[in-house]
Design a protein around this motif. Structure first.
Motif, short mmCIF file in Angstrom:
data_model
loop_
_atom_site.label_atom_id
_atom_site.label_comp_id
_atom_site.label_asym_id
_atom_site.label_seq_id
_atom_site.Cartn_x
_atom_site.Cartn_y
_atom_site.Cartn_z
N GLU B 447 55.29 -21.39 52.58
CA GLU B 447 54.60 -22.22 51.60
C GLU B 447 54.74 -23.70 51.89
OE1 GLU B 447 55.76 -21.13 47.64
OE2 GLU B 447 55.14 -19.07 48.02
N ASP B 448 55.80 -24.06 52.58
CA ASP B 448 56.03 -25.48 52.84
C ASP B 448 55.28 -25.90 54.11
OD1 ASP B 448 58.42 -27.71 52.17
OD2 ASP B 448 57.51 -27.79 54.16
N PRO B 449 54.35 -26.85 53.99
CA PRO B 449 53.53 -27.17 55.16
C PRO B 449 54.35 -27.67 56.36
CG PRO B 449 53.07 -28.68 53.34
CD PRO B 449 53.96 -27.61 52.80
N VAL B 450 55.39 -28.46 56.08
CA VAL B 450 56.18 -29.01 57.19
C VAL B 450 56.98 -27.89 57.86
CG1 VAL B 450 57.90 -30.70 57.86
CG2 VAL B 450 56.33 -31.22 55.99
N ALA B 451 57.64 -27.08 57.03
CA ALA B 451 58.46 -26.01 57.58
C ALA B 451 57.59 -25.00 58.32
CB ALA B 451 59.24 -25.33 56.47
N ALA B 452 56.45 -24.67 57.73
CA ALA B 452 55.56 -23.68 58.35
C ALA B 452 55.08 -24.17 59.71
CB ALA B 452 54.38 -23.41 57.44
N LEU B 453 54.83 -25.46 59.80
CA LEU B 453 54.35 -26.02 61.06
C LEU B 453 55.44 -25.97 62.13
CD1 LEU B 453 52.13 -27.70 62.59
CD2 LEU B 453 53.37 -29.71 61.84
N LEU B 454 56.66 -26.36 61.70
CA LEU B 454 57.73 -26.49 62.69
C LEU B 454 58.27 -25.14 63.15
CD1 LEU B 454 59.70 -29.58 61.38
CD2 LEU B 454 58.28 -29.42 63.41
N LYS B 455 58.26 -24.17 62.21
CA LYS B 455 58.84 -22.88 62.55
C LYS B 455 58.04 -22.24 63.69
CE LYS B 455 61.44 -19.31 60.77
NZ LYS B 455 62.38 -19.05 59.70
N GLY B 456 58.71 -21.90 64.72
CA GLY B 456 58.04 -21.23 65.83
C GLY B 456 57.35 -22.17 66.80
N ALA B 457 57.34 -23.48 66.49
CA ALA B 457 56.72 -24.41 67.42
C ALA B 457 57.58 -24.51 68.68
CB ALA B 457 56.56 -25.78 66.77
N LYS B 458 56.93 -24.53 69.83
CA LYS B 458 57.70 -24.59 71.07
C LYS B 458 58.00 -26.04 71.46
CE LYS B 458 56.43 -20.21 73.10
NZ LYS B 458 55.45 -19.79 72.06
N LYS B 459 57.02 -26.91 71.20
CA LYS B 459 57.23 -28.31 71.55
C LYS B 459 56.91 -29.18 70.34
CE LYS B 459 56.34 -28.04 76.47
NZ LYS B 459 55.47 -28.51 77.56
N PRO B 460 57.79 -29.13 69.33
CA PRO B 460 57.51 -29.94 68.14
C PRO B 460 57.86 -31.41 68.38
CG PRO B 460 59.60 -28.80 67.90
CD PRO B 460 59.05 -28.39 69.24
N VAL B 461 57.09 -32.30 67.81
CA VAL B 461 57.49 -33.71 67.80
C VAL B 461 57.46 -34.23 66.37
CG1 VAL B 461 56.77 -34.36 70.13
CG2 VAL B 461 55.14 -34.51 68.28
N LEU B 462 58.37 -35.11 66.09
CA LEU B 462 58.41 -35.77 64.79
C LEU B 462 58.43 -37.26 65.07
CD1 LEU B 462 60.47 -34.76 61.75
CD2 LEU B 462 60.52 -37.11 62.48
N LEU B 463 57.51 -37.98 64.47
CA LEU B 463 57.44 -39.42 64.73
C LEU B 463 57.66 -40.19 63.44
CD1 LEU B 463 54.61 -38.15 66.49
CD2 LEU B 463 55.41 -40.14 67.71
N LEU B 464 58.68 -41.04 63.46
CA LEU B 464 58.94 -41.92 62.33
C LEU B 464 58.23 -43.24 62.61
CD1 LEU B 464 62.77 -41.31 62.15
CD2 LEU B 464 61.17 -40.62 60.38
N GLY B 465 57.38 -43.66 61.69
CA GLY B 465 56.63 -44.89 61.92
C GLY B 465 57.16 -46.02 61.08
N GLU B 466 56.36 -47.07 61.00
CA GLU B 466 56.79 -48.27 60.28
C GLU B 466 57.12 -47.95 58.82
OE1 GLU B 466 57.54 -50.75 61.82
OE2 GLU B 466 57.54 -52.47 60.48
N GLY B 467 56.34 -47.07 58.21
CA GLY B 467 56.60 -46.71 56.82
C GLY B 467 57.97 -46.07 56.64
N ALA B 468 58.47 -45.41 57.68
CA ALA B 468 59.80 -44.81 57.62
C ALA B 468 60.88 -45.82 57.98
CB ALA B 468 59.88 -43.62 58.57
N ASN B 469 60.56 -46.72 58.92
CA ASN B 469 61.57 -47.68 59.34
C ASN B 469 61.89 -48.71 58.27
OD1 ASN B 469 61.35 -46.33 61.73
ND2 ASN B 469 60.11 -47.89 62.75
N VAL B 470 60.91 -49.04 57.44
CA VAL B 470 61.16 -50.03 56.38
C VAL B 470 61.34 -49.33 55.04
CG1 VAL B 470 59.84 -51.78 57.61
CG2 VAL B 470 58.72 -50.42 55.87
N HIS B 471 61.54 -48.04 55.06
CA HIS B 471 61.73 -47.26 53.84
C HIS B 471 63.02 -47.70 53.14
CE1 HIS B 471 62.36 -43.60 51.46
NE2 HIS B 471 61.07 -43.38 51.63
N PRO B 472 63.05 -47.71 51.81
CA PRO B 472 64.30 -48.10 51.12
C PRO B 472 65.47 -47.18 51.49
CG PRO B 472 62.47 -48.02 49.58
CD PRO B 472 61.96 -47.47 50.87
#
Lengths: 170, 801
Positions: B447-472
């Motif tokens: 049911e979780d879109p992020v978990a469902a996507l990552l589960k079983g992925a062979k070459k997953p990438v996660l990218l933290l952008g500016e919104g994450a770098n300046v996040h509180p």
């Protein structure tokens, strides 16, 4: 050919509920991931529904229905001459001037049409009743010369017959 | 494998290689117009005809795959006759207006017509006339020159994903263009002009500026985002007139974004041409000689205790040389540890940890991003932060990768298969933590879109952008991202999908070379931590820091809290070293005129941590000097001056502190290593604060405007035409509830601050959120930024007019 003449009416036309169902049927003719294949029959339907021609808004509307970029619809609509991109009269008179019809006297037929309708090729009469067009072979060479008015073929034409046909139109 | 013989030379190539590609490997040039190595094959220009033995007619080499034993002739009588015929047809409708064409001198058609074209025309009818279009501020059209190669159409469809170019009508009447005139809605439009083999699509800013053969070239590295594209700066009479791409397969291939290409006109605006000193408080800045200016700066720096001096540096326009010399000067000459470059960052809690370079930069090389099969974007708008990286992601999605974007706003994206998970501002941590928990349970995982996507992925990438770098809660977000990826095996020796992507061009160099309060150059630990950017501004505003030394940075534009920056600049004595006469120079007591990118050799470290060198193209204005030399000269006025007198020595010193800056260890033609760093720190505890409560008020989200987000771009007129910023974006439903109309004036109240701004109704803005712009330009919302407040609650009142 006077190109780049898609006219904007400023009004986005809409299909009726019934026609939208018909479009659903058209979509079903093609695989689900090939919805773009439906562009030609839907444009044809749109031309029929929206006054015999396709305005820019009509093209954009069809693009939206099929979910394809408008430019791809423009490409299709401009490629085929049977999509009218300018308003046409109530009767779209299309006279064939290809070789078979020409050998059998399509020049005289064309002249008779011009005289009768008092318009030139590619023009629409002032009362918006007639548009005269010169077209390529419509596949009725067996009874040349011929012309098509809206959906009907008129074959074995003579100058007199042309006048009579035009006069008889409701 | 297949063995082919081309012009008598034998070569073994992979089956499926085209004749064109095989010939290229043999250094045999086959003339072509429509073929482009990075675009799908069209085969419609017919110029690349070659003769193949046992084939009755010539074939197009760009589309013909090789067969084993094929014998190809690229310069036989048959080929020459065929090409002559093709060329005659191509020239039939071409206006041959080379003398007034921008492409003249660097035009494929012109060059090949010299070789294959007839010396006079046999065509006596009227040439076709094709309408031109206004495609926006980047592209100038002269469509009569078009030879219908369809490169621009294929680029729009395949690479930029914005299908606006097309071929309408048919046969002799065919026209290339958007048909309905419209501005190209893409960040990559400049490539259309670079792709165009003739002069049909030209650069508008370069139109009639110079002829191709007059230009001199210098190899540059783009300094407008953290991709670090390879560029060629074309300059004439001391001005850079045009930036073209250099082919770089591991990075920008042959593309450049519009910002990288056309922000250069900002280089000519508001420049400092000589050192200046303010005689008295509130007096005017007066031009002085360099020794006088440096003496005055030294006097100011000596008049206070070392810990009362703080330095802020720009990570957008300064090269590694200046950044290294700056921290060297601050720490070892002046004796102050207060130095930072992160003026937008809110969360500095990670400074206390021994984070490695791998934690702070990208770990998947750009070239490998194409191969990813699952992409998670966290607070990242790749298209409008790092457009060239976005092309890589788009390639991955074209090959079937799916994308989930977790962020506080919807993206204007051209990626395919995107699921957008929009969270309340600040809710990213809780969202990713939920995904982390869900990975343990099959049902929840589905049911979780992020978990469902990552589960079983062979070459997953996660990218933290500016919104994450300046996040509180940037550090918590970073940790949960690492944990999430670690759990699905995305951080390993063979595939590392963890990427923190800085928006600024040289942020990585600033980290490497120690322009941070907690680390020295080369990631050495310091005994005592200095103050970070927000603390420096606070301390300056309260009088604890008495002198602010600014390296190319304009805190009023750069800092998140503009009000605090203003108080800091008026309270402290300011020394400004930089290229532009901006708000910081206007407040400064001493202004030291430095150089801008393109005017000095620069070391730039891109998001992958790849160290690259950009050449000098033109001279700086009048008396302005190379920034690090100014720092060196300034240090002479102190007890222990900096220990390098030329660029070589400085670079040696940089290399000694961080071996990655030693480019001499690379072989000839070898590019610096990407992601050359230790593994990502794993197993840090994940903390999740209480979920952000939702209230009646709207929350303000501030984002930086892509086309204005560095001092050069901010001053560019072309970028000004592209940027659509300065207005407060709000969802139409929220707006109608508050009686706010498009372009209507709105008063925004946040605590004690209030501003007035025009509204922009945008369906991509989530409910309950308004989005304003940070940075330079005509925008009032930047007054509302704050380091501690996170995403402030604001109330909106519609005003008449």
């Amino acid at each position: 050919m006077n190109e780049r003449t898609t006219l904007s009416t400023g009004v986005t036309p809409r299909f009726s509920e019934e026609k939208l169902q018909e479009i659903e049927k058209i979509f079903q003719r093609y695989p689900a991931d090939r919805r773009q294949s439906a562009v030609m029959p839907i444009l044809h339907l749109a031309q029929r529904e929206f006054g015999g021609w396709l305005s820019r808004e009509a093209l954009d509307y069809v693009a939206g229905l099929i979910n394809m970029p408008p430019i791809r619809v423009y490409e299709v609509a401009t490629f085929y001459t049977m999509y009218n991109l300018q308003p046409v009269g109530r009767y779209h008179v299309q006279a064939c001037t290809n070789i078979s019809c020409w050998l059998c006297g399509s020049d005289q037929v064309m002249d008779a049409l011009k005289n009768k309708l008092k318009i030139g090729v590619g023009h629409t009469s002032e009362d918006k009743r007639f548009t005269l067009a010169e077209v390529e072979c419509l596949g009725a060479c067996v009874n040349a010369p011929m012309m098509q008015i809206n959906d009907d073929y008129y074959e074995n034409l003579t100058t007199d017959k042309v006048v009579e046909i035009i006069d008889r139109l409701p | 494998m297949a063995t082919v013989i081309i012009d008598g030379k034998e070569i073994d190539v992979k089956a499926g290689t085209t004749i064109m590609e095989a010939a290229k490997l043999l250094d045999i040039y086959i003339p072509h117009f429509c073929y482009h190595p990075k675009l799908p094959i069209a085969g419609n220009c017919r110029m690349c005809l070659v003769e193949v033995e046992k084939m009755p007619k010539p074939v197009i080499s760009c589309a013909m795959p090789v067969n084993d034993g094929m014998v190809v002739k690229t310069d036989s009588e048959m080929v020459r006759t065929a090409r002559k015929g093709v060329m005659e047809f191509l020239l039939i409708n071409h206006p041959l207006d080379c003398p007034v064409c921008d492409q003249g001198g660097e035009c494929s058609l012109q060059d090949l017509a010299m070789k294959y074209g007839p010396d006079r025309s046999r065509f006596h009818d009227h040439k076709r006339h094709v309408p031109n279009y206004d495609l926006g501020p980047i592209i100038e059209t002269e469509m009569n020159r078009c030879i219908h190669c369809t490169r621009c159409i294929r680029f729009s469809e395949d690479v930029s994903g914005v299908e606006q170019m097309g071929a309408v009508y048919r046969g002799d009447h065919m026209q290339v263009g958007p048909f309905v005139e419209s501005r190209l809605d893409s960040e990559l439009t400049g490539n259309l002009a670079e792709l165009c083999p003739v002069g049909a699509l030209n650069f508008k800013p370069f139109h009639f500026q110079a002829r191709g053969w007059e230009l001199k070239h210098a190899d540059g590295i783009c300094s407008h985002c953290s991709v670090g594209c390879h560029t060629r700066m074309d300059h004439l009479d001391g001005r850079i007139l045009r930036v073209m791409s250099r082919s770089w397969n591991e990075g920008n291939e042959t593309w450049l974004c519009d910002k990288g290409r056309f922000a250069l006109d900002g280089l000519a605006n508001e420049r400092l041409t000589a050192p200046m000193v303010r005689a008295s408080q509130g007096g005017e800045l007066k031009k002085v000689s360099w020794p006088e200016a440096l003496d005055q700066a030294a006097k100011i720096l000596k008049s206070v205790k070392p810990e009362e001096v703080a330095g802020l540096a720009s990570d957008a326009v300064q090269g590694g040389e200046e950044l290294f010399a700056f921290q060297d000067l601050m720490r070892n000459v002046l004796g102050s540890g207060h130095i930072d470059h992160r003026l937008r960052q809110r969360d500095f809690s990670a400074d206390e940890l021994p984070l490695t370079r791998a934690d702070l930069l990208m770990n998947t090389p750009l070239a490998s991003l194409n191969g990813a099969d699952a992409i998670v974007l966290v607070g990242f708008d790749p298209r409008f932060e790092t457009p060239i990286l976005n092309i890589r992601l788009r390639r991955a999605t074209q090959a079937g990768a799916r994308v989930v974007s977790v962020g506080a706003r919807k993206l204007n994206t051209n990626l395919l298969n995107v699921t957008e998970v929009v969270v309340a501002p600040g809710g990213e941590v809780a969202r990713l933590n939920a995904a982390l928990q869900a990975l343990d349970h099959d049902e929840a995982c589905a049911e979780d879109p992020v978990a469902a996507l990552l589960k079983g992925a062979k070459k997953p990438v996660l990218l933290l952008g500016e919104g994450a770098n300046v996040h509180p809660e940037a550090e918590a977000l970073r940790r949960v991202s690492v944990a999430l990826l670690d759990k699905v095996g995305g951080i390993g020796p063979n595939w590392n999908g963890y990427n923190r992507v800085a928006a600024r061009a040289n942020a990585a160099a600033a980290q490497d070379l120690g322009v941070v309060p907690h680390r020295g150059a080369g990631y050495t630990r310091l005994e005592r931590m200095g103050m970070n950017a927000s603390q420096i501004l606070e301390a300056a505003a309260s009088g604890q820091v008495k002198v602010l030394f600014l390296l190319g940075v304009d805190p009023l534009d750069e800092a998140l809290d503009r009000d605090l920056a203003r108080r800091a600049l008026s309270k402290a004595r300011v020394i400004y070293l930089g290229a532009f006469y901006g708000s910081a120079a206007q407040k400064a007591e001493v202004v030291l005129a430095g150089l801008a990118p393109g005017e000095r050799p620069m070391t730039l470290t891109n998001g992958e941590g790849r160290v690259q060198r950009s050449a000098r193209a033109v001279n700086g204005p009048l008396e302005a000097k190379e920034d690090w030399r100014i720092l060196r000269a300034l240090s002479d006025r102190f007890a222990a001056p900096l220990g390098y007198n030329d660029l070589e020595a400085l670079r040696k010193k940089m290399a000694a502190s961080d071996h990655r800056y030693d480019l001499s260890r690379l072989g000839p033609g070898e590019s610096a290593m990407a992601c050359d760093h230790s593994p990502v720190t794993r197993g840090l505890p994940v903390t999740v604060s209480a979920a952000a409560e939702s209230g009646a008020a709207m929350q303000l989200l501030m984002v930086s405007s892509f086309y204005r987000d560095d001092p050069v771009a901010a001053r560019s007129k072309v970028m000004g035409q592209l940027a659509r910023d300065g207005r407060l974006r709000i969802h139409p439903d929220d707006a109608s509830g508050l009686a706010i109309v498009q372009d209507g004036l709105v008063r925004v109240l946040s605590g004690e601050r209030k501003i007035e701004v025009r509204a922009d109704l945008d369906r991509r803005v989530p409910h309950g959120v308004v989005i304003g712009d940070l940075g330079r330009g005509e925008n009032a919302t930047r007054e509302l930024g704050d380091y501690s407040n996170g995403y402030p609650r604001v109330s909106l009142v519609a005003l008449p007019g």
